[in-house]
Motif scaffolding. Structure first.
Motif, PDB file in Angstrom:
ATOM      1  N   PHE A   1       0.850  -1.187   0.000  1.00 47.63           N
ATOM      2  CA  PHE A   1       0.000   0.000   0.000  1.00 47.63           C
ATOM      3  C   PHE A   1       0.890   1.244   0.000  1.00 47.63           C
ATOM      4  O   PHE A   1       1.099   1.879   1.036  1.00 47.63           O
ATOM      5  CB  PHE A   1      -0.924   0.010   1.224  1.00 47.63           C
ATOM      6  N   PRO A   2       1.434   1.609  -1.155  1.00 47.72           N
ATOM      7  CA  PRO A   2       2.415   2.693  -1.222  1.00 47.72           C
ATOM      8  C   PRO A   2       1.900   4.043  -0.710  1.00 47.72           C
ATOM      9  O   PRO A   2       2.695   4.862  -0.269  1.00 47.72           O
ATOM     10  CB  PRO A   2       2.790   2.771  -2.694  1.00 47.72           C
ATOM     11  N   ALA A   3       0.604   4.264  -0.742  1.00 46.18           N
ATOM     12  CA  ALA A   3       0.068   5.535  -0.245  1.00 46.18           C
ATOM     13  C   ALA A   3       0.349   5.718   1.242  1.00 46.18           C
ATOM     14  O   ALA A   3       0.452   6.851   1.730  1.00 46.18           O
ATOM     15  CB  ALA A   3      -1.435   5.619  -0.508  1.00 46.18           C
ATOM     16  N   LEU A   4       0.491   4.622   1.963  1.00 48.06           N
ATOM     17  CA  LEU A   4       0.800   4.698   3.393  1.00 48.06           C
ATOM     18  C   LEU A   4       2.234   5.159   3.639  1.00 48.06           C
ATOM     19  O   LEU A   4       2.531   5.776   4.658  1.00 48.06           O
ATOM     20  CB  LEU A   4       0.621   3.331   4.066  1.00 48.06           C
ATOM     21  N   SER A   5       3.116   4.826   2.728  1.00 52.99           N
ATOM     22  CA  SER A   5       4.544   5.035   2.973  1.00 52.99           C
ATOM     23  C   SER A   5       5.026   6.449   2.690  1.00 52.99           C
ATOM     24  O   SER A   5       6.142   6.796   3.055  1.00 52.99           O
ATOM     25  CB  SER A   5       5.366   4.041   2.157  1.00 52.99           C
ATOM     26  N   VAL A   6       4.208   7.260   2.054  1.00 56.32           N
ATOM     27  CA  VAL A   6       4.654   8.609   1.691  1.00 56.32           C
ATOM     28  C   VAL A   6       4.225   9.664   2.712  1.00 56.32           C
ATOM     29  O   VAL A   6       4.492  10.843   2.519  1.00 56.32           O
ATOM     30  CB  VAL A   6       4.145   9.004   0.281  1.00 56.32           C
ATOM     31  N   THR A   7       3.625   9.248   3.797  1.00 53.10           N
ATOM     32  CA  THR A   7       3.146  10.202   4.794  1.00 53.10           C
ATOM     33  C   THR A   7       4.256  10.570   5.776  1.00 53.10           C
ATOM     34  O   THR A   7       5.224   9.815   5.961  1.00 53.10           O
ATOM     35  CB  THR A   7       1.964   9.626   5.593  1.00 53.10           C
ATOM     36  N   ILE A   8       4.081  11.700   6.405  1.00 52.31           N
ATOM     37  CA  ILE A   8       5.019  12.118   7.455  1.00 52.31           C
ATOM     38  C   ILE A   8       4.963  11.144   8.630  1.00 52.31           C
ATOM     39  O   ILE A   8       5.975  10.907   9.289  1.00 52.31           O
ATOM     40  CB  ILE A   8       4.749  13.579   7.902  1.00 52.31           C
ATOM     41  N   LEU A   9       3.789  10.551   8.864  1.00 47.79           N
ATOM     42  CA  LEU A   9       3.654   9.574   9.955  1.00 47.79           C
ATOM     43  C   LEU A   9       4.573   8.378   9.735  1.00 47.79           C
ATOM     44  O   LEU A   9       5.183   7.880  10.680  1.00 47.79           O
ATOM     45  CB  LEU A   9       2.204   9.107  10.083  1.00 47.79           C
TER      46      LEU A   9
END
Length: 120
Positions: free
Chosen positions: A56-64
């Motif tokens: 789920f690459p969208a998870l990995s681009v967050t500041i979190l």
């Protein structure tokens, strides 16, 4: 971030296995709990999180995700070193153990928030 999590997980796996070999050769099993923490919190946990971030690459681009990475990878070495110190009766290691656990728990909470927020 997924690849970074997987790479650091591989480092923790190697450290865990190296410590296992040292324990086995020396016969000193007093460090077994430390090896278990490295294996579970380093290799297993970060490996699974890395796979989730790859899937789920969208998870990995967050500041979190970035903050979680650093909290986990500061907290775990602090915890491990403090546990080793406690094992060898180094005074006042308790505060470092607490700091390590707080960093780890905080990072995991950020991961949870990231997953709940981005996977709808």
């Amino acid at each position: 971030m997924g690849k970074q999590f997987l790479k650091i997980a591989a480092v923790y796996f190697a450290l865990s296995e190296l410590l296992s070999a040292i324990i086995g050769v020396s016969g000193d099993y007093s460090l077994s709990n430390i090896q278990s923490n490295i294996y579970l919190l380093g290799w297993t946990t970060l490996g699974i999180i890395g796979l989730i971030y790859v899937a789920f690459p969208a998870l990995s681009v967050t500041i979190l995700a970035h903050i979680h990475f650093w909290m986990h990878n500061i907290g775990l070495p602090v915890l491990i070193l403090a546990l080793i110190g406690q094992n060898y009766k180094v005074p006042e290691t308790e505060v470092w153990i607490v700091i390590g656990w707080v960093l780890l728990a905080g990072g995991i909470m950020l991961f949870m928030v990231n997953v709940w927020d981005r996977l709808r």
